[in-house]
Design a protein around this motif. Sequence first.
Motif, short mmCIF file in Angstrom:
data_model
loop_
_atom_site.label_atom_id
_atom_site.label_comp_id
_atom_site.label_asym_id
_atom_site.label_seq_id
_atom_site.Cartn_x
_atom_site.Cartn_y
_atom_site.Cartn_z
N GLU A 1 -88.17 -57.65 26.48
CA GLU A 1 -88.20 -56.06 25.96
C GLU A 1 -87.52 -55.04 26.91
N SER A 2 -86.80 -55.35 28.22
CA SER A 2 -85.85 -54.65 28.79
C SER A 2 -84.53 -54.85 28.98
N ARG A 3 -83.65 -53.78 29.25
CA ARG A 3 -82.40 -54.20 29.44
C ARG A 3 -81.93 -54.60 30.75
N ILE A 4 -82.68 -54.14 31.60
CA ILE A 4 -82.45 -54.26 32.99
C ILE A 4 -82.83 -55.41 33.85
N PRO A 5 -82.17 -56.39 34.33
CA PRO A 5 -82.54 -57.51 35.02
C PRO A 5 -83.08 -57.02 36.39
N ALA A 6 -84.44 -56.78 36.39
CA ALA A 6 -85.09 -56.08 37.77
C ALA A 6 -85.83 -57.04 38.42
N GLU A 7 -86.09 -58.16 38.03
CA GLU A 7 -86.79 -59.14 38.72
C GLU A 7 -86.07 -60.25 39.26
N GLN A 8 -86.56 -61.06 40.13
CA GLN A 8 -86.21 -62.39 40.66
C GLN A 8 -87.14 -63.15 40.77
N PHE A 9 -86.98 -64.71 40.74
CA PHE A 9 -88.15 -65.54 40.90
C PHE A 9 -88.79 -65.26 42.36
N PRO A 10 -90.15 -65.62 42.40
CA PRO A 10 -90.83 -65.65 43.65
C PRO A 10 -90.36 -66.92 44.20
N LEU A 11 -90.68 -67.18 45.74
CA LEU A 11 -90.33 -68.36 46.46
C LEU A 11 -91.50 -69.29 45.54
N LEU A 12 -90.84 -70.39 45.05
CA LEU A 12 -91.49 -71.35 44.31
C LEU A 12 -91.08 -72.77 44.52
N SER A 13 -91.78 -73.75 44.32
CA SER A 13 -91.52 -75.29 44.20
C SER A 13 -91.45 -75.75 43.08
N TRP A 14 -90.28 -76.09 42.52
CA TRP A 14 -90.13 -76.52 41.05
C TRP A 14 -90.13 -77.87 40.92
N GLN A 15 -90.51 -78.46 39.87
CA GLN A 15 -90.62 -79.89 39.51
C GLN A 15 -90.60 -80.02 38.08
N PRO A 16 -90.09 -81.35 37.58
CA PRO A 16 -90.01 -81.48 36.19
C PRO A 16 -91.21 -81.44 35.55
N LEU A 17 -91.38 -80.66 34.39
CA LEU A 17 -92.89 -80.66 33.60
C LEU A 17 -93.37 -81.79 33.27
N ALA A 18 -92.46 -82.83 32.89
CA ALA A 18 -93.08 -84.25 32.51
C ALA A 18 -93.94 -85.04 33.58
N SER A 19 -93.33 -84.65 34.84
CA SER A 19 -94.08 -85.33 36.20
C SER A 19 -95.42 -84.39 36.52
N TRP A 20 -95.41 -83.00 36.26
CA TRP A 20 -96.58 -81.99 36.76
C TRP A 20 -97.48 -82.23 35.47
N LEU A 21 -97.22 -82.35 34.49
CA LEU A 21 -98.43 -82.17 33.53
C LEU A 21 -98.67 -83.72 32.98
N GLN A 22 -99.59 -84.21 33.65
CA GLN A 22 -99.76 -85.68 33.60
C GLN A 22 -100.75 -85.73 32.06
N VAL A 23 -100.74 -86.82 31.48
CA VAL A 23 -101.54 -87.01 30.63
C VAL A 23 -102.82 -87.91 31.15
N ALA A 24 -104.13 -87.08 30.66
CA ALA A 24 -105.54 -87.71 31.06
C ALA A 24 -106.15 -88.37 29.97
N LEU A 25 -106.56 -89.57 30.05
CA LEU A 25 -107.56 -89.87 28.95
C LEU A 25 -108.75 -89.56 28.94
N PRO A 26 -109.41 -89.62 28.03
CA PRO A 26 -110.70 -88.99 28.15
C PRO A 26 -111.79 -89.80 28.35
N THR A 27 -112.79 -89.21 29.10
CA THR A 27 -114.03 -90.13 29.68
C THR A 27 -114.45 -91.15 28.57
N ALA A 28 -114.57 -92.12 29.08
CA ALA A 28 -115.13 -93.39 28.15
C ALA A 28 -116.49 -93.19 27.95
#
Length: 252
Positions: free
Chosen positions: A78-105
């Motif tokens: 919604e803005s025309r000005i690139p006024a922000e930057q990424f904070p200091l973060l540790s990035w990883q692929p979403l596929a490895s971060w968001l694991q599929v969990a089976l429902p409790t039997a």
Amino acid sequence: MAARVEAADSAWTVRLAAADASALAPLRLCTGVEVAETASEVWLRGRVADAPVQRALQSVPATARYQWLAGDRLRRLESRIPAEQFPLLSWQPLASWLQVALPTAGLPGWDPRPVPLRLVRSGAEAPADLLVTPWEEWTAFALRCAQVRLRPLQFALATDRRVLVRGRPLPPLPGRRFVVHGPLAVPAGYAWRPAVSLAVVVRRLGLSADALAIWGEDGTVARLHAEHLIPATRSAIRASLEAWAEQPVKKL
């Protein structure tokens, strides 16, 4: 250099609350999507914003959406000005971060208690196939009736001065009549409950095809092998009478 600018122009970033992280599941299999997290937020970014990615991003409850520019600069959509930057973060692929969990039997089910088979009175009518009658009644009838009446019958002599007569039509003698169902005979006017199939009853009672089981009202089951039944001829009846004490056939 032009190719890098083109990739940067289509790059994107979204930010959302950590509690809404499960909403990222539709993006899990999208190529090149990365994720990073803080104590209260989740950041998501990607270099490609093709049609599948754009559709998935529309369902994400983002708190902020950015265009990812060169030098890791961020511009709110919604803005025309690139006024922000990424904070200091540790990035990883979403596929490895968001694991599929089976429902409790679920807990294992409890096997229901077996329902005992029993005989009960029944209004269903069926012709009788077996007659248990005193030996004296049988011999008196068999030795004076016409031979044609004996032809469809078989009999087996018991040690308690009773005889089992099988066939149709049965002789008009006093005694207990039974209806035959395969290898099982039940008293006339009775049926088993629960009303399971004959195959279930045969398996439950452990019956065999070469024997006839006679199920009494008191729950007892007497088994009679096929060779114990012999054709009802006058000569066979006289021979059985003579061998009464020496060769008992079966106790019913």
